[in-house]
Design a protein around this motif. Structure first.
Motif, short mmCIF file in Angstrom:
data_model
loop_
_atom_site.label_atom_id
_atom_site.label_comp_id
_atom_site.label_asym_id
_atom_site.label_seq_id
_atom_site.Cartn_x
_atom_site.Cartn_y
_atom_site.Cartn_z
N ILE A 1 10.41 10.98 -13.66
CA ILE A 1 9.63 11.79 -12.72
C ILE A 1 8.37 12.31 -13.41
CG2 ILE A 1 11.72 12.47 -11.47
CD1 ILE A 1 11.50 15.22 -12.82
N ALA A 2 7.45 12.80 -12.61
CA ALA A 2 6.22 13.38 -13.13
C ALA A 2 6.41 14.87 -13.39
CB ALA A 2 5.08 13.18 -12.14
N ALA A 3 5.84 15.34 -14.48
CA ALA A 3 5.83 16.78 -14.76
C ALA A 3 4.90 17.47 -13.77
CB ALA A 3 5.35 17.02 -16.19
N PRO A 4 5.08 18.76 -13.56
CA PRO A 4 4.16 19.49 -12.68
C PRO A 4 2.71 19.38 -13.18
CG PRO A 4 6.09 20.82 -13.18
CD PRO A 4 6.16 19.63 -14.07
N GLU A 5 1.78 19.42 -12.27
CA GLU A 5 0.36 19.34 -12.61
C GLU A 5 0.01 20.39 -13.67
OE1 GLU A 5 -3.54 17.79 -11.99
OE2 GLU A 5 -1.80 17.25 -10.80
N GLY A 6 -0.64 19.93 -14.74
CA GLY A 6 -1.07 20.84 -15.80
C GLY A 6 0.03 21.27 -16.75
N ALA A 7 1.21 20.70 -16.64
CA ALA A 7 2.33 21.10 -17.50
C ALA A 7 2.04 20.74 -18.96
CB ALA A 7 3.61 20.41 -17.05
N VAL A 8 2.52 21.57 -19.87
CA VAL A 8 2.36 21.36 -21.31
C VAL A 8 3.76 21.22 -21.91
CG1 VAL A 8 1.52 22.36 -23.47
CG2 VAL A 8 0.23 22.70 -21.34
N LEU A 9 4.01 20.11 -22.57
CA LEU A 9 5.36 19.83 -23.06
C LEU A 9 5.87 20.92 -24.00
CD1 LEU A 9 5.35 15.98 -23.74
CD2 LEU A 9 6.44 17.22 -21.85
N GLU A 10 5.02 21.40 -24.90
CA GLU A 10 5.48 22.42 -25.84
C GLU A 10 5.96 23.67 -25.11
OE1 GLU A 10 3.03 25.19 -28.72
OE2 GLU A 10 3.40 23.26 -29.74
N LYS A 11 5.20 24.11 -24.12
CA LYS A 11 5.59 25.30 -23.37
C LYS A 11 6.88 25.06 -22.59
CE LYS A 11 0.91 27.19 -22.85
NZ LYS A 11 -0.16 27.57 -21.88
#
Length: 282
Positions: free
Chosen positions: A125-135
């Motif tokens: 699936i796609a991460a939410p728009e603007g998502a940052v993996l580290e956070k």
């Protein structure tokens, strides 16, 4: 000849895949396999520019570092960029070898695929728009990340001593992961049948000079450290070119690309490299 420098290399991959921007280009291996299956008009030469160990590609919160790889079953794992990115593919190879059922995981991607006609498996699936993996990882929204190369002090590799594990795979199975190779537009190859062997010869000579320097005065970069270790293990050129000397690694990657549903049909190795290069070694 005009050279184009792409500071963000993956953008160069995308330009080549989507618009055949260049006559000759560096290309990620699994992006190439995907593009080839989808009919993109370029063909690879068995010139392998980038290789690395990837058992350290999967990272977790330090507090979760005692978990086993199999404990990730049923979890959510973030992927840097797209599902077909080569580092992510090799990272998942290591996870599967350590006992994780890849189909049991929800893979969360922060980018789309270079090959726009590729359809992801249902558990990607796609991460939410603007998502940052580290956070997302630190907040507990993800159980692990692959291919993100995070440097946060509370993030560590899931697999302990990952380069030692990768070195054991090399000793036992002769597999040293390939990341990038060289591709040429099919139209150019048809117009210039001598081009592929000529490029192979030139790249081989350039690589020979680098390996000679590596033997004498390696620096402290990760690339030099890994390649020096490979040379110590194998007693040979750590960056061999040509099909035959890379058959084990290429077959391993293709087998796993099939298992991960990166490609749907298994290609014959000879079919993915340009005519005139199959017998060349360098």
């Amino acid at each position: 000849m005009t050279f184009a420098n792409e500071p963000v290399l993956v953008k160069g991959f995308r330009k080549m895949v989507r618009t055949l921007e260049f006559d000759i280009a560096e290309m990620a291996l699994t992006t190439y396999l995907t593009a080839k299956e989808h009919g993109v008009g370029f063909t690879a030469l068995p010139i392998f520019l980038v290789r690395d160990f990837h058992h350290g590609a999967t990272q977790v919160r330090r507090e979760d570092s005692t978990r086993s790889v199999a404990d990730l079953a049923g979890g959510r794992i973030g992927i840097n960029r797209g599902y077909t990115v080569t580092t992510g593919v090799w990272g998942r190879v290591a996870l599967a070898a350590a006992g994780l059922d890849l189909d049991s995981v929800t893979w969360v991607c922060t980018g789309d695929e270079h090959v726009s006609s590729y359809s992801r498996p249902a558990n990607v699936i796609a991460a939410p728009e603007g998502a940052v993996l580290e956070k997302m990882l630190l907040a507990g929204e993800l159980d692990a990340v692959v291919g993100a190369s995070l440097t946060h002090p509370d993030v560590v590799p899931l697999i302990a001593r990952p380069d030692d594990v990768a070195a054991d795979v090399l000793r036992q199975r002769g597999v040293f992961p390939i990341n990038h190779l060289v591709v040429v537009r099919d139209e150019i190859l048809s117009q210039h049948p001598d081009l592929a062997p000529m490029l192979f010869k030139d790249f081989t000579e350039s690589k020979r000079r680098y390996v000679e320097r590596l033997r004498c005065t390696p620096d402290d970069s990760r690339q030099d450290q890994i390649l020096s270790r490979v040379m110590e293990i194998t007693g040979a050129d750590p960056l061999p070119y040509g099909l035959e000397s890379n058959r084990a690694t290429l077959n391993d990657l293709i087998d796993n690309a099939m298992a991960q549903r990166i490609i749907r049909t298994r290609p014959a190795l000879e079919s993915i490299f340009a005519a005139g290069t199959l017998e060349l070694q360098g």
